[in-house]
Write a protein that holds these residues in place. Structure first.
Motif, PDB file in Angstrom:
ATOM      1  N   LEU A   1     100.752 -47.245 124.897  1.00 50.29           N
ATOM      2  CA  LEU A   1     101.491 -48.356 125.010  1.00 50.29           C
ATOM      3  C   LEU A   1     102.657 -48.317 124.063  1.00 50.29           C
ATOM      4  CD1 LEU A   1     101.198 -51.356 126.235  1.00 50.29           C
ATOM      5  CD2 LEU A   1     100.808 -52.252 124.540  1.00 50.29           C
ATOM      6  N   ILE A   2     103.361 -48.178 124.940  1.00 50.74           N
ATOM      7  CA  ILE A   2     104.986 -47.684 123.738  1.00 50.74           C
ATOM      8  C   ILE A   2     105.638 -48.926 123.685  1.00 50.74           C
ATOM      9  CG2 ILE A   2     106.759 -46.709 124.095  1.00 50.74           C
ATOM     10  CD1 ILE A   2     104.512 -44.675 124.653  1.00 50.74           C
ATOM     11  N   SER A   3     105.716 -50.310 124.671  1.00 47.48           N
ATOM     12  CA  SER A   3     106.527 -51.423 123.541  1.00 47.48           C
ATOM     13  C   SER A   3     105.733 -52.625 124.836  1.00 47.48           C
ATOM     14  CB  SER A   3     108.045 -50.964 123.810  1.00 47.48           C
ATOM     15  OG  SER A   3     108.481 -52.287 123.358  1.00 47.48           O
ATOM     16  N   GLN A   4     106.090 -53.666 125.291  1.00 50.18           N
ATOM     17  CA  GLN A   4     106.391 -54.497 125.629  1.00 50.18           C
ATOM     18  C   GLN A   4     107.215 -55.079 125.847  1.00 50.18           C
ATOM     19  OE1 GLN A   4     102.549 -56.280 124.332  1.00 50.18           O
ATOM     20  NE2 GLN A   4     103.116 -57.932 123.398  1.00 50.18           N
ATOM     21  N   PHE A   5     108.002 -56.337 126.842  1.00 46.48           N
ATOM     22  CA  PHE A   5     109.451 -57.226 126.225  1.00 46.48           C
ATOM     23  C   PHE A   5     109.432 -58.465 127.520  1.00 46.48           C
ATOM     24  CE2 PHE A   5     110.356 -53.709 129.697  1.00 46.48           C
ATOM     25  CZ  PHE A   5     110.528 -54.252 130.663  1.00 46.48           C
ATOM     26  N   SER A   6     110.399 -59.126 127.331  1.00 48.86           N
ATOM     27  CA  SER A   6     110.042 -60.049 128.502  1.00 48.86           C
ATOM     28  C   SER A   6     111.356 -59.567 129.231  1.00 48.86           C
ATOM     29  CB  SER A   6     110.231 -61.637 127.954  1.00 48.86           C
ATOM     30  OG  SER A   6     110.122 -62.297 128.394  1.00 48.86           O
ATOM     31  N   PRO A   7     112.027 -58.967 129.836  1.00 47.05           N
ATOM     32  CA  PRO A   7     112.990 -59.304 130.926  1.00 47.05           C
ATOM     33  C   PRO A   7     113.356 -60.777 130.954  1.00 47.05           C
ATOM     34  CG  PRO A   7     111.813 -58.898 132.296  1.00 47.05           C
ATOM     35  CD  PRO A   7     110.485 -59.291 131.418  1.00 47.05           C
ATOM     36  N   SER A   8     112.824 -61.828 130.941  1.00 53.39           N
ATOM     37  CA  SER A   8     113.437 -63.582 131.400  1.00 53.39           C
ATOM     38  C   SER A   8     114.103 -64.200 129.944  1.00 53.39           C
ATOM     39  CB  SER A   8     112.452 -64.485 132.719  1.00 53.39           C
ATOM     40  OG  SER A   8     110.972 -64.649 131.717  1.00 53.39           O
ATOM     41  N   GLY A   9     113.016 -63.367 128.808  1.00 56.05           N
ATOM     42  CA  GLY A   9     113.304 -64.466 128.019  1.00 56.05           C
ATOM     43  C   GLY A   9     112.323 -65.153 127.368  1.00 56.05           C
ATOM     44  N   GLY A  10     111.318 -65.523 128.260  1.00 60.10           N
ATOM     45  CA  GLY A  10     110.033 -66.240 128.327  1.00 60.10           C
ATOM     46  C   GLY A  10     109.035 -65.573 127.143  1.00 60.10           C
TER      47      GLY A  10
ATOM     48  N   SER B   1     104.073 -63.060 131.264  1.00 58.98           N
ATOM     49  CA  SER B   1     106.358 -63.096 131.058  1.00 58.98           C
ATOM     50  C   SER B   1     105.975 -61.953 130.723  1.00 58.98           C
ATOM     51  CB  SER B   1     106.802 -64.574 130.632  1.00 58.98           C
ATOM     52  OG  SER B   1     106.606 -64.277 129.718  1.00 58.98           O
ATOM     53  N   MET B   2     105.717 -61.445 129.479  1.00 58.57           N
ATOM     54  CA  MET B   2     105.847 -59.573 129.520  1.00 58.57           C
ATOM     55  C   MET B   2     105.392 -58.503 130.258  1.00 58.57           C
ATOM     56  SD  MET B   2     106.184 -60.381 126.630  1.00 58.57           S
ATOM     57  CE  MET B   2     106.419 -59.631 126.075  1.00 58.57           C
ATOM     58  N   GLU B   3     106.087 -57.350 130.220  1.00 63.42           N
ATOM     59  CA  GLU B   3     106.021 -55.934 131.266  1.00 63.42           C
ATOM     60  C   GLU B   3     105.773 -55.549 130.240  1.00 63.42           C
ATOM     61  OE1 GLU B   3     106.504 -56.248 133.944  1.00 63.42           O
ATOM     62  OE2 GLU B   3     107.599 -58.131 133.898  1.00 63.42           O
ATOM     63  N   TYR B   4     105.522 -53.894 130.111  1.00 66.96           N
ATOM     64  CA  TYR B   4     105.025 -53.012 129.529  1.00 66.96           C
ATOM     65  C   TYR B   4     105.001 -51.899 130.077  1.00 66.96           C
ATOM     66  CZ  TYR B   4     101.918 -57.341 128.472  1.00 66.96           C
ATOM     67  OH  TYR B   4     101.148 -58.369 128.554  1.00 66.96           O
ATOM     68  N   ILE B   5     105.445 -51.220 128.717  1.00 64.22           N
ATOM     69  CA  ILE B   5     105.838 -49.277 128.802  1.00 64.22           C
ATOM     70  C   ILE B   5     104.112 -49.153 128.608  1.00 64.22           C
ATOM     71  CG2 ILE B   5     107.356 -47.532 128.012  1.00 64.22           C
ATOM     72  CD1 ILE B   5     109.277 -49.687 127.828  1.00 64.22           C
ATOM     73  N   LEU B   6     103.877 -48.093 129.297  1.00 64.99           N
ATOM     74  CA  LEU B   6     102.484 -47.574 129.505  1.00 64.99           C
ATOM     75  C   LEU B   6     102.788 -45.765 129.903  1.00 64.99           C
ATOM     76  CD1 LEU B   6      99.255 -48.188 128.073  1.00 64.99           C
ATOM     77  CD2 LEU B   6      99.233 -47.936 130.469  1.00 64.99           C
ATOM     78  N   ALA B   7     102.472 -45.140 128.318  1.00 68.10           N
ATOM     79  CA  ALA B   7     102.188 -43.713 128.773  1.00 68.10           C
ATOM     80  C   ALA B   7     100.765 -43.016 128.927  1.00 68.10           C
ATOM     81  CB  ALA B   7     103.099 -42.806 127.832  1.00 68.10           C
ATOM     82  N   VAL B   8     100.929 -42.388 130.189  1.00 63.94           N
ATOM     83  CA  VAL B   8      99.596 -41.804 130.644  1.00 63.94           C
ATOM     84  C   VAL B   8      99.718 -40.677 131.166  1.00 63.94           C
ATOM     85  CG1 VAL B   8      98.726 -44.039 131.312  1.00 63.94           C
ATOM     86  CG2 VAL B   8     100.048 -42.361 132.988  1.00 63.94           C
ATOM     87  N   ASP B   9      98.281 -39.421 131.404  1.00 62.70           N
ATOM     88  CA  ASP B   9      98.798 -37.994 131.748  1.00 62.70           C
ATOM     89  C   ASP B   9      98.595 -38.216 133.226  1.00 62.70           C
ATOM     90  OD1 ASP B   9      97.996 -35.896 132.531  1.00 62.70           O
ATOM     91  OD2 ASP B   9      96.757 -35.492 131.473  1.00 62.70           O
TER      92      ASP B   9
END
Length: 392
Positions: free
Chosen positions: A134-143, A148-156
């Motif tokens: 799990l790289i990071s998480q962020f809220s594009p709408s500011g909620g 309301s969160m989006e997650y960046i996930l690194a995988v093989d």
């Protein structure tokens, strides 16, 4: 029940009313359909507002039913499509209270050595191990809140169990270079402030996964090589700025993204696929006894937890729906009573020329059923259309 009521009402009005033909003295008897049609035209505003009110109630109930059914379906679907039966996370990882609507765990500074995958494979009953970061998480709408969160996930990409289950068949060489595979709910890159640039790396959308109704709809899948490029960019920026990861200068440069806390060779979790016939609970206990500072969670336990919470939500909706049905019946009854009171003169005239009490009862009942049936049909169609356009 709503469908049966609609069909019954339309049958009584459109079929039975055509057969209604009583002789009143020497006058030809009007049909129920004619009387009902004239009354609806003469009181058009009342008819329209009544139909609209009932349609809104029925449509809301129908859309809620579809939403609840869809949530239950999503839980069962994601259980089959996760690919693994056990999730291995750090001991200190914070597990989400709604594991199938938000991500399984929250981003933290707790990670697992990626080399432990070799130890996991050697545990009896384990067939395959898939690392995830799990790289990071962020809220594009500011909620705020998990939904309301989006997650960046690194995988093989070659071994990830989730991508293997959900990836479209026409995608070859997934996550090659700095490409990303997006969940169904992830906003397009051009709508984001960085337009797809995360931690100095410009991502290119390679594919979009089908909708699942779970956290996977909010995940950006990238490769471990891309994750290393992001970490390298942050390290270079820290050295250039002579700033720490939690310094104000670094926070300003990252914007809405939290600083990366992992190191090369670390992962956030392992997804474990079991051999045929292996007992998930026993294998999970064996993993926890073999590896220190980890928790082995079975997917069945997570599904049970989510199902229990969903059952409580469904119970609340069931009680609320029952109250709304009672309110709908009272609304129809009130409208019918008002309509009868308004038509006293008309009803008296019908009685004066030979109309029976039975005919009056059939006329009022048929008009009420027609009103409720048409309104219910409009509500069901509207509720389904709203649900279909919003969630497909």
């Amino acid at each position: 029940a709503g469908g049966i009521t609609v069909l019954l009402g339309l049958y009584l009005v459109l079929v039975v009313s055509r057969k209604e033909h009583h002789h009143w003295s020497t006058l030809p008897s009007p049909r129920l359909r004619t009387l009902i049609g004239r009354d609806a035209q003469g009181r058009g505003f009342r008819t329209i507002t009544t139909v609209a009110a009932i349609s809104v109630v029925i449509g809301a109930l129908f859309a809620t039913m579809l939403l609840n059914s869809g949530a239950a379906y999503s839980i069962n679907t994601i259980k089959d499509k996760l690919g693994g039966e056990i999730i291995v996370v750090p001991q200190a990882a914070v597990i989400s209270r709604q594991p199938f609507y938000t991500f399984l765990y929250n981003a933290s500074s707790n990670y697992i050595d990626a080399e432990l995958a070799q130890t996991l494979v050697s545990v009896p009953g384990v067939k395959e191990v898939s690392p995830e970061l799990l790289i990071s998480q962020f809220s594009p709408s500011g909620g705020c809140g998990g939904l309301s969160m989006e997650y960046i996930l690194a995988v093989d990409p070659a071994a990830n169990l989730m991508l293997r289950s959900w990836l479209p068949k026409n995608v070859t060489q997934p996550l090659a270079g700095n490409t990303a595979i997006l969940g169904a709910e992830v906003p397009p890159f051009y709508t984001l402030p960085g337009q797809g640039k995360f931690y100095g790396v410009q991502l290119q959308q390679q594919a979009r996964l089908p909708r699942t109704g779970t956290f996977m709809d909010h995940v950006l899948f990238i490769s471990f090589d891309t994750a290393e490029d992001m970490l390298q960019w942050q390290t270079i920026q820290m050295l250039t700025m002579h700033a720490a990861a939690n310094s104000p200068e670094m926070a300003q440069m990252l914007g809405s993204f939290p600083p990366l806390t992992f190191q090369n060779g670390q992962v956030s979790d392992f997804s474990v696929k079991l051999q045929d016939g292996a007992n998930a609970d026993q294998v999970a206990s064996e993993i926890e006894s073999t590896l220190s500072n980890v928790r082995a969670l079975t997917v069945n336990s997570l599904v049970k937890s989510a199902s229990l919470r969903l059952s409580g939500l469904l119970s609340i909706f069931s009680y609320a729906g029952g109250l709304v049905w009672v309110g709908s019946v009272l609304l129809v009854s009130t409208v019918t009573t008002l309509a009868v009171n308004e038509r006293r003169t008309e009803i008296g005239l019908i009685r004066a020329v030979g109309g029976t009490r039975g005919f009056i009862r059939r006329m009022v009942t048929a008009q009420t059923l027609l009103l409720a049936s048409v309104a219910g049909l409009i509500g069901i169609i509207g509720g389904y259309a709203y649900f279909y356009t919003s969630y497909t």
